[in-house]
Motif scaffolding. Structure first.
Motif, PDB file in Angstrom:
ATOM      1  N   TRP A  19      41.112  41.823  62.876  1.00 58.98           N
ATOM      2  CA  TRP A  19      40.538  40.539  63.050  1.00 58.98           C
ATOM      3  C   TRP A  19      39.575  40.482  63.287  1.00 58.98           C
ATOM      4  CZ3 TRP A  19      42.329  35.455  62.678  1.00 58.98           C
ATOM      5  CH2 TRP A  19      44.393  35.753  62.668  1.00 58.98           C
ATOM      6  N   THR A  20      38.629  40.382  62.681  1.00 62.91           N
ATOM      7  CA  THR A  20      36.957  40.240  62.583  1.00 62.91           C
ATOM      8  C   THR A  20      36.359  38.576  62.442  1.00 62.91           C
ATOM      9  OG1 THR A  20      36.583  40.257  60.367  1.00 62.91           O
ATOM     10  CG2 THR A  20      36.783  42.509  61.279  1.00 62.91           C
ATOM     11  N   GLU A  21      35.181  38.361  63.792  1.00 64.48           N
ATOM     12  CA  GLU A  21      34.441  36.825  63.608  1.00 64.48           C
ATOM     13  C   GLU A  21      34.101  36.630  61.953  1.00 64.48           C
ATOM     14  OE1 GLU A  21      31.393  34.368  66.428  1.00 64.48           O
ATOM     15  OE2 GLU A  21      32.827  36.521  67.367  1.00 64.48           O
ATOM     16  N   VAL A  22      34.053  36.246  61.413  1.00 61.10           N
ATOM     17  CA  VAL A  22      33.017  36.190  60.188  1.00 61.10           C
ATOM     18  C   VAL A  22      31.433  35.937  60.124  1.00 61.10           C
ATOM     19  CG1 VAL A  22      33.283  34.763  57.897  1.00 61.10           C
ATOM     20  CG2 VAL A  22      35.402  35.633  59.069  1.00 61.10           C
ATOM     21  N   GLY A  26      31.858  31.294  64.330  1.00 59.10           N
ATOM     22  CA  GLY A  26      33.542  31.051  65.176  1.00 59.10           C
ATOM     23  C   GLY A  26      34.827  31.524  64.318  1.00 59.10           C
ATOM     24  N   ALA A  27      34.460  31.554  62.944  1.00 61.82           N
ATOM     25  CA  ALA A  27      35.965  32.179  61.565  1.00 61.82           C
ATOM     26  C   ALA A  27      36.145  33.035  62.060  1.00 61.82           C
ATOM     27  CB  ALA A  27      35.801  31.401  60.506  1.00 61.82           C
ATOM     28  N   LEU A  28      37.809  33.297  61.652  1.00 62.03           N
ATOM     29  CA  LEU A  28      38.549  34.951  62.082  1.00 62.03           C
ATOM     30  C   LEU A  28      38.872  35.085  61.128  1.00 62.03           C
ATOM     31  CD1 LEU A  28      40.403  34.049  65.049  1.00 62.03           C
ATOM     32  CD2 LEU A  28      38.542  35.530  65.012  1.00 62.03           C
ATOM     33  N   SER A  29      38.975  36.517  60.687  1.00 65.21           N
ATOM     34  CA  SER A  29      39.168  37.013  59.218  1.00 65.21           C
ATOM     35  C   SER A  29      40.451  38.038  59.134  1.00 65.21           C
ATOM     36  CB  SER A  29      38.085  37.323  58.074  1.00 65.21           C
ATOM     37  OG  SER A  29      38.401  38.053  57.126  1.00 65.21           O
ATOM     38  N   TRP A  30      41.220  38.015  58.619  1.00 60.38           N
ATOM     39  CA  TRP A  30      42.243  39.195  58.701  1.00 60.38           C
ATOM     40  C   TRP A  30      42.740  39.552  57.083  1.00 60.38           C
ATOM     41  CZ3 TRP A  30      45.317  41.523  62.182  1.00 60.38           C
ATOM     42  CH2 TRP A  30      46.245  42.492  61.567  1.00 60.38           C
ATOM     43  N   GLY A  31      42.086  40.991  57.743  1.00 59.65           N
ATOM     44  CA  GLY A  31      41.723  41.980  55.707  1.00 59.65           C
ATOM     45  C   GLY A  31      41.385  41.286  55.217  1.00 59.65           C
ATOM     46  N   GLY A  32      40.417  41.220  55.307  1.00 58.17           N
ATOM     47  CA  GLY A  32      39.280  40.015  54.531  1.00 58.17           C
ATOM     48  C   GLY A  32      39.479  39.239  53.536  1.00 58.17           C
ATOM     49  N   ASN A  33      40.761  39.121  53.402  1.00 55.11           N
ATOM     50  CA  ASN A  33      41.058  38.111  52.569  1.00 55.11           C
ATOM     51  C   ASN A  33      41.899  36.669  52.600  1.00 55.11           C
ATOM     52  OD1 ASN A  33      43.024  38.513  52.898  1.00 55.11           O
ATOM     53  ND2 ASN A  33      43.954  39.155  50.734  1.00 55.11           N
ATOM     54  N   THR A  34      41.899  36.071  53.866  1.00 54.18           N
ATOM     55  CA  THR A  34      42.418  35.240  55.394  1.00 54.18           C
ATOM     56  C   THR A  34      41.749  34.827  55.920  1.00 54.18           C
ATOM     57  OG1 THR A  34      44.753  35.485  54.583  1.00 54.18           O
ATOM     58  CG2 THR A  34      44.295  34.164  56.429  1.00 54.18           C
ATOM     59  N   GLU A  35      40.888  33.557  55.951  1.00 53.34           N
ATOM     60  CA  GLU A  35      39.637  33.160  56.546  1.00 53.34           C
ATOM     61  C   GLU A  35      40.117  31.975  57.349  1.00 53.34           C
ATOM     62  OE1 GLU A  35      35.060  31.764  55.878  1.00 53.34           O
ATOM     63  OE2 GLU A  35      35.663  33.870  55.427  1.00 53.34           O
ATOM     64  N   ALA A  65      48.891  36.186  78.293  1.00 49.07           N
ATOM     65  CA  ALA A  65      48.723  36.121  77.040  1.00 49.07           C
ATOM     66  C   ALA A  65      49.619  36.067  76.563  1.00 49.07           C
ATOM     67  CB  ALA A  65      47.636  37.570  77.360  1.00 49.07           C
ATOM     68  N   PHE A  66      49.119  35.932  74.949  1.00 46.62           N
ATOM     69  CA  PHE A  66      50.424  36.068  73.709  1.00 46.62           C
ATOM     70  C   PHE A  66      49.549  36.992  72.790  1.00 46.62           C
ATOM     71  CE2 PHE A  66      51.952  34.213  69.320  1.00 46.62           C
ATOM     72  CZ  PHE A  66      53.299  34.334  69.805  1.00 46.62           C
ATOM     73  N   ILE A  67      50.492  37.558  72.935  1.00 45.51           N
ATOM     74  CA  ILE A  67      50.078  39.059  71.363  1.00 45.51           C
ATOM     75  C   ILE A  67      50.109  38.741  70.220  1.00 45.51           C
ATOM     76  CG2 ILE A  67      50.565  41.349  70.622  1.00 45.51           C
ATOM     77  CD1 ILE A  67      49.077  41.080  73.592  1.00 45.51           C
ATOM     78  N   VAL A  68      48.933  37.530  69.165  1.00 42.52           N
ATOM     79  CA  VAL A  68      49.916  37.885  67.988  1.00 42.52           C
ATOM     80  C   VAL A  68      49.772  39.050  66.663  1.00 42.52           C
ATOM     81  CG1 VAL A  68      48.263  36.052  66.360  1.00 42.52           C
ATOM     82  CG2 VAL A  68      47.888  36.205  68.638  1.00 42.52           C
ATOM     83  N   THR A  69      50.853  38.692  66.133  1.00 45.45           N
ATOM     84  CA  THR A  69      50.989  39.261  65.159  1.00 45.45           C
ATOM     85  C   THR A  69      50.071  38.776  64.258  1.00 45.45           C
ATOM     86  OG1 THR A  69      53.413  38.158  64.447  1.00 45.45           O
ATOM     87  CG2 THR A  69      53.568  40.119  66.009  1.00 45.45           C
ATOM     88  N   PRO A  70      50.306  39.463  63.257  1.00 44.38           N
ATOM     89  CA  PRO A  70      49.930  39.084  61.704  1.00 44.38           C
ATOM     90  C   PRO A  70      50.472  36.920  61.003  1.00 44.38           C
ATOM     91  CG  PRO A  70      50.413  41.019  61.178  1.00 44.38           C
ATOM     92  CD  PRO A  70      51.378  40.790  61.977  1.00 44.38           C
ATOM     93  N   LEU A  71      48.939  36.589  60.525  1.00 42.33           N
ATOM     94  CA  LEU A  71      48.771  35.729  59.892  1.00 42.33           C
ATOM     95  C   LEU A  71      50.208  34.645  59.439  1.00 42.33           C
ATOM     96  CD1 LEU A  71      47.063  32.899  60.815  1.00 42.33           C
ATOM     97  CD2 LEU A  71      45.892  33.392  59.287  1.00 42.33           C
ATOM     98  N   ALA A  72      50.334  33.220  59.456  1.00 45.02           N
ATOM     99  CA  ALA A  72      50.232  33.110  58.165  1.00 45.02           C
ATOM    100  C   ALA A  72      50.096  31.530  57.815  1.00 45.02           C
ATOM    101  CB  ALA A  72      51.978  32.920  58.319  1.00 45.02           C
ATOM    102  N   ARG A  73      50.030  31.141  56.965  1.00 43.36           N
ATOM    103  CA  ARG A  73      49.273  30.091  56.780  1.00 43.36           C
ATOM    104  C   ARG A  73      50.618  28.693  56.192  1.00 43.36           C
ATOM    105  NH1 ARG A  73      42.641  29.433  55.335  1.00 43.36           N
ATOM    106  NH2 ARG A  73      42.716  27.842  56.994  1.00 43.36           N
TER     107      ARG A  73
END
Length: 73
Positions: A19-22, A26-35, A65-73
């Motif tokens: 996960w990176t801050e775009v 404060g936008a977050l990106s997962w894998g470069g194609n989901t913002e 704390a909640f350990i997050v797994t990959p995102l679903a939208r």
């Protein structure tokens, strides 16, 4: 970033490596194609762990704390 639960509990989501801050918005990106932006509706999966098991940013306090797994939208 924290999540305020309906019962008032403060939970810190711990995002996976990758996960990176775009930008400064404060936008977050997962894998470069989901913002994801503040206010977006997202569903996350994962699990709760004691807050002592994660590294929190300085000044951040939470009950769990909640350990997050990959995102679903």
């Amino acid at each position: 970033m924290v999540v305020l639960m309906d019962d008032g509990t403060v939970v810190v989501p711990s995002f996976p490596i990758g996960w990176t801050e775009v930008d400064s918005s404060g936008a977050l990106s997962w894998g470069g194609n989901t913002e994801v932006h503040l206010g977006d509706y997202v569903e996350i999966a994962g699990g709760f762990v004691p807050v002592a098991q994660v590294e929190l940013p300085e000044g951040c306090q939470a009950a769990e704390a909640f350990i997050v797994t990959p995102l679903a939208r």
